[in-house]
Design a protein around this motif. Structure first.
Motif, mmCIF file in Angstrom:
data_model
loop_
_atom_site.group_PDB
_atom_site.id
_atom_site.type_symbol
_atom_site.label_atom_id
_atom_site.label_comp_id
_atom_site.label_asym_id
_atom_site.label_seq_id
_atom_site.Cartn_x
_atom_site.Cartn_y
_atom_site.Cartn_z
ATOM 1 N N SER A 187 11.353 0.632 -2.480
ATOM 2 C CA SER A 187 10.351 1.169 -1.561
ATOM 3 C C SER A 187 9.729 0.048 -0.727
ATOM 4 C CB SER A 187 9.283 1.900 -2.356
ATOM 5 O OG SER A 187 8.204 2.248 -1.539
ATOM 6 N N LEU A 188 9.472 -1.068 -1.387
ATOM 7 C CA LEU A 188 8.878 -2.216 -0.700
ATOM 8 C C LEU A 188 9.798 -2.728 0.402
ATOM 9 C CD1 LEU A 188 6.164 -3.429 -1.597
ATOM 10 C CD2 LEU A 188 7.424 -5.274 -2.666
ATOM 11 N N ILE A 189 11.094 -2.846 0.085
ATOM 12 C CA ILE A 189 12.058 -3.339 1.075
ATOM 13 C C ILE A 189 12.169 -2.371 2.248
ATOM 14 C CG2 ILE A 189 14.510 -3.838 1.455
ATOM 15 C CD1 ILE A 189 14.567 -4.926 -1.418
ATOM 16 N N TYR A 209 4.326 5.648 5.481
ATOM 17 C CA TYR A 209 5.373 5.011 4.679
ATOM 18 C C TYR A 209 5.475 5.640 3.297
ATOM 19 C CZ TYR A 209 6.084 1.282 8.089
ATOM 20 O OH TYR A 209 6.395 0.579 9.208
ATOM 21 N N ALA A 210 4.318 5.964 2.722
ATOM 22 C CA ALA A 210 4.340 6.586 1.400
ATOM 23 C C ALA A 210 5.072 7.922 1.471
ATOM 24 C CB ALA A 210 2.918 6.776 0.885
ATOM 25 N N LEU A 211 4.745 8.720 2.485
ATOM 26 C CA LEU A 211 5.377 10.029 2.622
ATOM 27 C C LEU A 211 6.858 9.888 2.927
ATOM 28 C CD1 LEU A 211 2.569 11.792 4.652
ATOM 29 C CD2 LEU A 211 3.266 12.305 2.320
ATOM 30 N N ALA A 213 9.974 -0.399 -11.758
ATOM 31 C CA ALA A 213 9.955 -1.635 -10.981
ATOM 32 C C ALA A 213 11.014 -1.600 -9.884
ATOM 33 C CB ALA A 213 10.186 -2.842 -11.898
ATOM 34 N N SER A 214 12.241 -1.173 -10.243
ATOM 35 C CA SER A 214 13.287 -1.193 -9.221
ATOM 36 C C SER A 214 13.008 -0.145 -8.148
ATOM 37 C CB SER A 214 14.666 -0.988 -9.849
ATOM 38 O OG SER A 214 14.827 0.332 -10.261
ATOM 39 N N THR A 215 12.380 0.956 -8.532
ATOM 40 C CA THR A 215 11.987 1.948 -7.527
ATOM 41 C C THR A 215 10.970 1.351 -6.556
ATOM 42 O OG1 THR A 215 12.263 3.621 -9.248
ATOM 43 C CG2 THR A 215 11.168 4.304 -7.228
ATOM 44 N N GLY A 251 0.818 -1.209 0.000
ATOM 45 C CA GLY A 251 0.000 0.000 0.000
ATOM 46 C C GLY A 251 0.851 1.258 0.000
ATOM 47 N N GLY A 252 1.847 1.286 0.888
ATOM 48 C CA GLY A 252 2.718 2.457 0.985
ATOM 49 C C GLY A 252 3.484 2.701 -0.300
ATOM 50 N N SER A 253 3.994 1.606 -0.916
ATOM 51 C CA SER A 253 4.781 1.766 -2.142
ATOM 52 C C SER A 253 3.903 2.232 -3.297
ATOM 53 C CB SER A 253 5.461 0.435 -2.507
ATOM 54 O OG SER A 253 6.283 0.026 -1.452
ATOM 55 N N VAL A 254 2.707 1.644 -3.412
ATOM 56 C CA VAL A 254 1.809 2.038 -4.511
ATOM 57 C C VAL A 254 1.411 3.503 -4.364
ATOM 58 C CG1 VAL A 254 -0.496 1.683 -5.484
ATOM 59 C CG2 VAL A 254 0.950 -0.278 -4.946
#
Lengths: 277, 273
Positions: free
Chosen positions: B201-203, B144-146, B195-197, B78-81
């Motif tokens: 972000s996911l990690i 997390y997104a911010l 994708a790599s971004t 959710g945060g990465s998207v």
């Protein structure tokens, strides 16, 4: 551009203004009867608190030590893993694995399985050689934290620097070898200059995360013994959520932001010259 | 390059030695998780033993690992998207419609990443408390997104910079609007970069421990909080601690192994070509 910059702006400005505001207030979550404008009392209290200066020093010691260890070793390891040897792919994957381990888990593994004086692997090795096991977190707390954080970030430095080494022109190295440049000379006059951009990227990203190390300290030493491993991040955490002193914690927060800005100023300046924007 | 046999053997030994040394703590954690509690604290440490999965079963029964893991997946994705959704238009306009202030804005955004989260912990905590966002998945997704937004915008910006402007102009000639330009031209062209971004972000979200420790207690707590709870005296159960740690790390570790090549491209901000 407008929406996301606006969001960032709100995200930065609103808490910042609130932090500055609270830092001038008497505000304790446990004691609602205390309140009102405090002037510079919170700051005065902060700078006269010896813990504060220790935490400032600890923050910088941690940052500098981990940067030196990870960039130094990372460069050497990048050159090593650039060499061709059997099973290099697998060895490389193993070596970069610690980067994916979450800080809380890294801290727990090192604290209990590695450095525990009785049951840890280090203790067992010391026993094997007939030495007394060392209680790492009691005797060398800061060095222990530096070791754990370096273990997490060395693979990151290795990963970036390895990519950079691999992009090095092999003909250039070949030419240097023809001119009978030794291995050491090749490293200093060809490899290292080529790596300077990658090294500044590593320093920049690591600094961002190292200024705010929290989980490793929270899990292993809780800032102790005494204040030996209390960095600014942990000091503010303790003020705010253990002592419920919002005013004092906010004053610490403002100082942390100033510190970050000083570091950011110098860092971003030197990085900006190297990155083409 | 020509190398003597001894040199090759030395390099092989050194490379493997260092790789195994760095990996050893992880290996030891997995090994300990398969021991019994008494076996885990045996001195000298056991190297040969009968592996058992009982610690994993205990952990799941006592702490409900699956609920925490589900929170971690939900919040990280959710945060990465959400971060990508904000960052893609921002990076687009900075890369293709730059203004004199673009460079300054980018550097300023990156410097915001250096402010320690503790600096704004108190206001955020109070805001969350008043808005009823404490211990909710939605609250952490927003945080997390911010948190990752500056780095995500930076990375996307460097990838977009590599796309020749002429391609987009050709699209515009054919009557593409801004949104279809981004969606049908830019996104497919820079998919590896995006994708790599997203991966990075996911990690970062998965491993984030500061906000999750301070803003969640049980309901929305991700795996970082689950693990921190094992550092209490309970943590002296070494086998269970190791099992919980292994379970918390395994998904992201495997994910990292599989995606390391794509990841490197993103991590270097395009600075290493």
């Amino acid at each position: 551009m407008v929406p996301s910059v606006a969001v960032l702006l709100l995200w930065m400005i609103v808490p910042l203004v609130m932090t500055v505001w609270f830092s001038f207030q008497r505000y304790n979550l446990l004691d609602p009867s205390v309140g009102g404008f405090a002037g510079f009392d919170n700051y005065a209290y902060l700078v006269t608190d010896p813990d504060f200066w220790v935490s400032l020093r600890n923050t910088m010691v941690l940052l500098a030590s981990v940067l030196v260890i990870t960039v130094g070793l990372g460069t050497l390891l990048a050159v090593l893993f650039d060499q061709d040897f059997p099973g290099r792919g697998i060895a490389r994957v193993l070596a970069i694995s610690p980067f994916f381990v979450m800080p809380t888990v890294a801290a727990l593994i090192w604290k209990n399985l590695m450095m525990h004086p009785i049951y840890g692997v280090f203790g067992a090795i010391a026993h094997g050689f007939g030495f007394e096991p060392i209680d790492w977190f009691a005797e060398y707390p800061m060095a222990s934290v530096i070791l754990i954080v370096s273990w997490e970030w060395l693979p990151f430095a290795l990963l970036i620097l390895l990519t950079a080494v691999q992009s090095l022109d092999h003909e250039q190295r070949e030419a240097a070898r023809m001119d009978s440049a030794g291995v050491v000379a090749q490293f200093f006059f060809i490899t290292l200059p080529h790596l300077s951009r990658a090294i500044s990227v590593v320093i920049m990203i690591e600094t961002i995360f190292l200024l705010t190390v929290f989980a490793e300290i929270f899990v292993t030493t809780s800032g102790g013994p005494g204040n030996a491993t209390t960095n600014l991040a942990f000091l503010i955490y303790a003020r705010a959520l253990l002592q419920f002193d919002v005013g004092g914690a906010s004053a610490g927060g403002v100082v942390a932001i100033l510190l970050a800005n000083v570091v950011a100023f110098f860092l971003v300046r030197s990085i900006a010259r190297r990155l083409e924007v | 390059m020509e190398r003597s046999l001894t040199q090759r053997a030395l390099i092989t030994a050194l490379g493997w030695g260092i790789a195994l040394l760095l990996f050893f703590p992880i290996f030891w954690m997995v090994l300990t998780s398969l021991k019994t509690e008494t076996g885990a604290i045996a001195t000298p440490p056991q190297l040969i033993f009968r592996p058992s999965l009982s610690s994993y079963i205990d952990v799941q029964e006592r702490a409900d690992y699956l609920r925490f893991a589900l929170n971690s997946v939900l919040i990280s994705v959710g945060g990465s998207v959400l971060a990508l959704a904000f960052a893609i238009p921002a990076a687009y306009s900075m890369a293709f419609h730059p203004s004199p202030r673009t460079r300054g804005t980018l550097l300023w955004m990156l410097s915001t990443k250096m402010l320690p989260p503790v600096g704004v912990l108190v206001p955020i905590y109070l805001l969350f408390r008043n808005a009823g966002l404490l211990d909710t998945q939605f609250g952490l997704i927003v945080i997390y997104a911010l948190m990752n937004l500056p780095i995500v915008v930076w990375m996307l910006f460097t990838f977009y910079k590599e796309v020749p402007n002429e391609i987009l102009e050709a699209g515009r000639m054919d009557g593409a609007r801004t949104w279809s330009e981004v969606w049908f031209l830019l996104l497919p062209l820079t998919l590896p970069g995006v994708a790599s971004t997203g991966l990075l972000s996911l990690i970062l979200c998965w491993n984030e421990a500061f906000w999750s420790l301070n803003l969640t207690s049980s309901g929305a707590a991700p795996l970082t909080t689950f693990i921190a709870s094992f550092s209490s005296p309970e943590g002296l159960f070494f086998a269970k601690l190791s099992a919980a740690s292994t379970a918390a790390v395994a998904p992201i570790l495997v994910f990292g192994w599989l995606s390391q090549r794509q990841l490197v491209r993103g991590l270097t901000f395009g600075a290493v070509k």
